[in-house]
Design an enzyme around this catalytic site. Structure first.
Site, PDB file in Angstrom:
ATOM      1  N   ASP A  19     -10.087  28.382 -18.156  1.00 32.01           N
ATOM      2  CA  ASP A  19     -11.043  28.532 -19.252  1.00 32.01           C
ATOM      3  C   ASP A  19     -12.438  28.845 -18.715  1.00 32.01           C
ATOM      4  O   ASP A  19     -12.888  28.223 -17.740  1.00 32.01           O
ATOM      5  CB  ASP A  19     -11.073  27.206 -20.032  1.00 32.01           C
ATOM      6  CG  ASP A  19     -11.946  27.267 -21.270  1.00 32.01           C
ATOM      7  OD1 ASP A  19     -11.629  28.056 -22.160  1.00 32.01           O
ATOM      8  OD2 ASP A  19     -12.935  26.523 -21.338  1.00 32.01           O
ATOM      9  N   GLU A  49      -9.519  33.535 -18.082  1.00 32.24           N
ATOM     10  CA  GLU A  49     -10.293  33.961 -19.256  1.00 32.24           C
ATOM     11  C   GLU A  49     -11.526  34.691 -18.737  1.00 32.24           C
ATOM     12  O   GLU A  49     -12.619  34.135 -18.621  1.00 32.24           O
ATOM     13  CB  GLU A  49     -10.721  32.765 -20.119  1.00 32.24           C
ATOM     14  CG  GLU A  49     -11.278  33.252 -21.451  1.00 32.24           C
ATOM     15  CD  GLU A  49     -12.216  32.289 -22.158  1.00 32.24           C
ATOM     16  OE1 GLU A  49     -12.570  32.560 -23.315  1.00 32.24           O
ATOM     17  OE2 GLU A  49     -12.621  31.272 -21.561  1.00 32.24           O
TER      18      GLU A  49
HETATM   19  C1  GLC Z   1     -13.028  29.247 -24.086  1.00 27.19           C
HETATM   20  C2  GLC Z   1     -11.982  28.918 -25.144  1.00 27.19           C
HETATM   21  C3  GLC Z   1     -12.684  28.654 -26.452  1.00 27.19           C
HETATM   22  C4  GLC Z   1     -13.639  27.488 -26.265  1.00 27.19           C
HETATM   23  C5  GLC Z   1     -14.602  27.763 -25.109  1.00 27.19           C
HETATM   24  C6  GLC Z   1     -15.330  26.527 -24.707  1.00 27.19           C
HETATM   25  O1  GLC Z   1     -13.727  30.400 -24.398  1.00 27.19           O
HETATM   26  O2  GLC Z   1     -11.056  29.965 -25.235  1.00 27.19           O
HETATM   27  O3  GLC Z   1     -11.762  28.381 -27.467  1.00 27.19           O
HETATM   28  O4  GLC Z   1     -14.358  27.274 -27.431  1.00 27.19           O
HETATM   29  O5  GLC Z   1     -13.913  28.174 -23.937  1.00 27.19           O
HETATM   30  O6  GLC Z   1     -14.452  25.644 -24.033  1.00 27.19           O
END
Ligand code: GLC
Length: 577
Positions: A230, A283
């Site tokens: 993440d 991500e």
């Molecule tokens: C990432 C997740 C998202 C979340 C953010 C903060 O972007 O995909 O859903 O709100 O991190 O953790």
């Protein structure tokens, strides 16, 4: 602020014969690939997938009960978004204990059971690793904020303000307002890239790295096959806390996003993962291909699978725009990772649909990202054409992002609604009250109804996923754009060991001529065999044909040798051999 991450919301908007896995290895991958290369990784949002105890919220036993479905669908792995104990301020992305399961989802024993059952179904399990920040209820943070001299004080980023009532600098949180929150007890500010309830960890402290790497080992030892990482771009901040610049009136996150130190941590995490033969899925929101390429590492020593969000955010059914993104990742020399939506983006059904031909377009989009060379990441419900169900009143909004910027930005609740299993009440998801309302479209777009309809989006996905797995050209073939100037069609060859598959996609709402000269690519003379098409009478001569609006045509220049593999390809409507 230039917030790449929430841009979407701002718009409101297999080798032959090796089909059957060894009992110790759930892989369907060809011998010349690690399992994750030709894989399809299915994202499960656990709150919304399947509810086994009827409390209105999905859970791990619910996921385990759907493994037959997932295996029949043809996915190789599931990535479960955070199911750790959490106050759920950001629906699990605020973790209060990294080595446990939130009771609302089950227990560690349920998790072990899920991994074991998944293995029997030839499905691997990936966890979501929230590295950048914790919950403000995490014991580390509770201790950190308890005094300036606490053991964990330096595990987070604490600073004095610039002056009375003034935060340390001008950085803005992705969830709105200053990225600094004042803590009266210790008289300092703490930093949070996201919500105030999600304080950033201080990755410059070696103890943070040690603790987080131990979390990785904990889950690897439990049989996890990898992690989705993440928010990996925001791990580090400029230690001098320089103000971010503004360009054209918008803040550019120059000093708290994409710092080079991120890559040092990723290389270290990769070494640990390699010890477990695990995969890292990133991500990775990037502005250009150069930035994305860096995440693979200079020596392929960082993230094996950084997701390409530049492809995911094309946002319009444009052949040239998709082609540009495909060309650019292809020319990078890296292994592509294609995704068209997730729990942070409006569903592809709404984003690409024209309101009239949405089901056809859903099949077209499936054929696009699932036939390209690369790993595919698929969001739950895409295979049945689930659509967004955005809230219409502020008081119904659960997502903090939706509350922040209402009504310009309706938040992410709409793409996180319960999986539609049947036409029964609550779409067969729960006998309780679902945590988010289910759109009326569930009556037609659900698993049970679509399984019974040979023309459904679901049966199209199933056929496509099995074709992708069983046909070595799709699993391993090169990508060759054979119609690079066509404004309406995307036509590409996948080519492997002297065999070629042509994928011809009509991204327009009008019939389009197909007149390709493929001889120079070694395309055999004579009729090709149709592997899959949405046309009633699919063309077999790529040199002289017309494609229906939004049509998908996948043809092969030579017949694939008969094997158990090709059997599954024949089994659906409009599929000819
Ligand atoms: C990432 C997740 C998202 C979340 C953010 C903060 O972007 O995909 O859903 O709100 O991190 O953790």
């Amino acid at each position: 602020m230039v917030s790449h991450r929430w841009f979407m919301l701002g718009l409101s908007f297999a080798v032959f014969g090796s089909l059957h896995a060894q009992s110790s290895d759930p892989s369907h991958a060809p011998a010349d690939h690690p399992w994750w290369r030709p894989a399809v990784i299915y994202e499960v949002y656990p709150r919304s997938f399947a509810d086994s105890n009827n409390d209105g919220i999905g859970d791990l036993n619910g996921i385990a009960s759907k493994l037959d479905y997932l295996e029949a669908l043809g996915v190789d792995a599931i990535w479960i978004t955070p199911c750790y104990p959490s106050p759920q301020k950001d629906f699990g992305y605020d973790v209060s204990d990294y080595t446990n399961i939130d009771p609302m989802y089950g227990t560690l024993a349920d998790f072990d059971h899920l991994v074991e059952q998944a293995r029997k179904h030839h499905i691997r399990v990936l966890m979501d690793f929230v590295l950048n920040h914790t919950s403000d209820q995490n014991p580390w943070f509770l201790d950190s904020r308890s005094s300036r001299t606490s053991v964990h004080r330096d595990w987070y980023i604490w600073r004095d303000g610039k002056g009375p009532g003034e935060p340390p600098n001008n950085w803005i949180s992705d969830f709105g307002g200053s990225a600094w929150t004042w803590d009266a007890k210790t008289g300092q500010y703490y930093y949070h890239y996201f919500e105030a309830a999600q304080p950033d960890l201080n990755w410059r402290n070696p103890l943070v790295e040690k603790a987080m790497f131990n979390v990785a080992r904990f889950w690897y030892d439990r049989g996890v096959a990898g992690f989705r990482l993440d928010a990996v771009d925001t791990l580090f901040e400029d230690p001098k806390l320089h103000d971010n610049p503004y360009v054209n009136g918008e803040m550019v996150n120059k000093y708290n996003d994409n710092l080079p130190e991120n890559h040092v941590v990723l290389r270290r995490l990769r070494r640990i993962s390699d010890g477990y033969d695990a995969v890292l899925l990133g991500e990775t929101w990037t502005d250009n291909i150069g930035q994305l390429k860096q995440y693979y590492g200079d020596h392929d020593d960082e993230i094996q699978l950084p997701m390409n969000f530049m492809f995911a955010t094309v946002n319009t059914l444009s052949a040239p725009k998709f082609r540009h993104q495909i060309d650019s990742i292809e020319s990078s020399g890296e292994w592509p990772v294609f995704v068209i939506t997730n729990h942070d983006m409006e569903r592809s059904y709404n984003r690409y649909g024209d309101g009239v031909h949405n089901d056809e377009i859903a099949k077209l989009m499936a054929a696009l990202y699932l036939t390209l060379r690369g790993t595919a990441v698929m969001y739950y419900g895409e295979e049945i054409g689930m659509s967004n169900n955005d809230p219409t009143r502020l008081q119904d909004v659960l997502d903090p992002l939706g509350r922040m910027d209402w009504p310009k930005n309706k938040g992410r609740d709409g793409e996180r609604t319960p999986m539609q299993w049947s036409a029964a009440p609550n779409a067969g998801f729960t006998a309780g009250k679902p945590w988010l309302p289910i759109p009326a479209s569930y009556k037609t777009h659900n698993v049970a109804t679509e399984l019974a309809d040979p023309d459904s989006i679901l049966n199209f996905y199933k056929t496509l996923l099995h074709l992708r797995r069983d046909n070595p050209v799709l699993a391993s073939g090169d990508y060759i754009d054979v119609d690079p100037d066509n404004p309406n069609l995307l036509c590409f060859l996948r080519s492997y060991q002297g065999r070629s598959v042509l994928i011809a996609l009509n991204l327009s709402g009008q019939p389009q001529p197909l007149s390709l000269d493929l001889a120079r690519y070694g395309w055999g003379a004579g009729k090709a065999s149709v592997l899959l098409s949405t046309m009633q009478q699919p063309p077999t001569d790529p040199g002289n044909a017309t494609l229906d609006p939004f049509a998908v045509v996948i043809i092969q220049s030579e017949r694939v040798p008969t094997s158990s593999a090709s059997g599954s390809v024949v089994a659906s409507a409009h599929v000819q051999n």
